[in-house]
Design a protein around this motif. Sequence first.
Motif, mmCIF file in Angstrom:
data_model
loop_
_atom_site.group_PDB
_atom_site.id
_atom_site.type_symbol
_atom_site.label_atom_id
_atom_site.label_comp_id
_atom_site.label_asym_id
_atom_site.label_seq_id
_atom_site.Cartn_x
_atom_site.Cartn_y
_atom_site.Cartn_z
ATOM 1 N N UNK A 212 0.848 -1.185 0.000
ATOM 2 C CA UNK A 212 0.000 0.000 0.000
ATOM 3 C C UNK A 212 0.888 1.242 0.000
ATOM 4 N N UNK A 213 0.694 2.138 -0.960
ATOM 5 C CA UNK A 213 1.426 3.408 -0.965
ATOM 6 C C UNK A 213 0.904 4.272 0.178
ATOM 7 N N UNK A 214 1.826 4.753 1.006
ATOM 8 C CA UNK A 214 1.451 5.596 2.144
ATOM 9 C C UNK A 214 1.874 7.054 1.966
ATOM 10 N N UNK A 215 2.912 7.281 1.167
ATOM 11 C CA UNK A 215 3.396 8.648 0.970
ATOM 12 C C UNK A 215 4.797 8.631 0.399
ATOM 13 N N UNK A 216 5.502 9.745 0.558
ATOM 14 C CA UNK A 216 6.887 9.849 0.102
ATOM 15 C C UNK A 216 7.741 10.390 1.241
ATOM 16 N N UNK A 217 9.020 10.067 1.192
ATOM 17 C CA UNK A 217 9.962 10.604 2.169
ATOM 18 C C UNK A 217 10.377 12.016 1.767
ATOM 19 N N UNK A 218 11.125 12.679 2.623
ATOM 20 C CA UNK A 218 11.608 14.031 2.308
ATOM 21 C C UNK A 218 12.486 14.029 1.058
ATOM 22 N N UNK A 219 13.162 12.909 0.801
ATOM 23 C CA UNK A 219 14.059 12.842 -0.358
ATOM 24 C C UNK A 219 13.374 12.280 -1.592
ATOM 25 N N UNK A 222 9.511 6.443 -2.377
ATOM 26 C CA UNK A 222 8.139 6.003 -2.195
ATOM 27 C C UNK A 222 8.039 5.140 -0.945
ATOM 28 N N UNK A 223 7.097 5.472 -0.075
ATOM 29 C CA UNK A 223 6.894 4.722 1.162
ATOM 30 C C UNK A 223 5.756 3.729 0.956
ATOM 31 N N UNK A 224 6.089 2.437 1.085
ATOM 32 C CA UNK A 224 5.129 1.367 0.821
ATOM 33 C C UNK A 224 4.985 0.494 2.066
ATOM 34 N N UNK A 225 3.739 0.280 2.475
ATOM 35 C CA UNK A 225 3.440 -0.625 3.584
ATOM 36 C C UNK A 225 3.321 -2.027 3.015
ATOM 37 N N UNK A 226 4.231 -2.911 3.430
ATOM 38 C CA UNK A 226 4.261 -4.269 2.910
ATOM 39 C C UNK A 226 3.332 -5.181 3.711
ATOM 40 N N UNK A 231 6.892 -0.652 6.936
ATOM 41 C CA UNK A 231 6.915 0.482 6.008
ATOM 42 C C UNK A 231 8.322 0.582 5.427
ATOM 43 N N UNK A 232 8.424 0.393 4.119
ATOM 44 C CA UNK A 232 9.725 0.383 3.461
ATOM 45 C C UNK A 232 9.780 1.472 2.401
ATOM 46 N N UNK A 233 10.971 2.053 2.220
ATOM 47 C CA UNK A 233 11.163 3.107 1.231
ATOM 48 C C UNK A 233 11.889 2.571 0.001
ATOM 49 N N UNK A 234 11.476 3.056 -1.166
ATOM 50 C CA UNK A 234 12.070 2.648 -2.428
ATOM 51 C C UNK A 234 12.377 3.885 -3.265
ATOM 52 N N UNK A 235 13.523 3.846 -3.985
ATOM 53 C CA UNK A 235 13.790 4.941 -4.907
ATOM 54 C C UNK A 235 13.398 4.522 -6.338
#
Length: 243
Positions: A212-219, A222-226, A231-235
């Motif tokens: 589930x996409x939850x939002x984005x980090x400051x950089x 993409x923040x995804x709830x697995x 909650x994991x971040x991906x570039x």
Amino acid sequence: MHLIKLNAIGSTNSYLKHLNATESIADYTAVIAENQTEGRGQMGTIWNVENSKNLTFSVFKDLSEFQFESAFYISMVAALSVYRTLDLFSIPKLNIKWPNDILSENKKICGILIENVIKQNTVNASVIGIGLNVNQNNFDNLPQASSLKLVTGKTYDLNELAITIINQLKEYFLLLSDNKLNVIKNEYESYLFRKNKPSTFKDAEGVMFSGFIKGVSETGNLQVLLEDEILKEFDMKTITLLY
């Protein structure tokens, strides 16, 4: 604003970057091409458009006086400016597909390519390239592409769209200059395609997974709830959101 109109050019971004390197140019100088033969998208993809049917242009933005740590705010500002413009023109069912594609009715109508000018390890300026599908009717072998005309049945004035986008850029960059970072980020996240919906992704190795996409980090990651509630971040290089 200073508008430079060209009949044909390889890339409006490249033209504007070269212009900036050789002379002093005014803030919000824009280069608009009727035909762009070497348009580029994210990760080196090619942006093909019909001659005189679409809006292909680039805008120069001086950032020497700005104070922000993440260049992704430039990307958010650009996406929001196009989104707000299309909303003003009553284009339906708009979303921002991370990082900065604009969708209408779940199909891509706009791509944005931002190339930053770095001086002394700081973003000194940006060239914001925008490719908006406007009056084109056919997109052979591109089932996920659409245009404003296909969505609404109307024909649009390219100059009017360009000027409106530039004016929206000015408004959002004012927010950025006032350090209203949360305002920009919250609005951007509110328009994210498939936010809080079960979605399918593909990683760099081609493995598909759900989340589930939850939002984005400051950089801008993409923040995804697995599935395991992590909650994991991906570039951009490590994940693709599938339609």
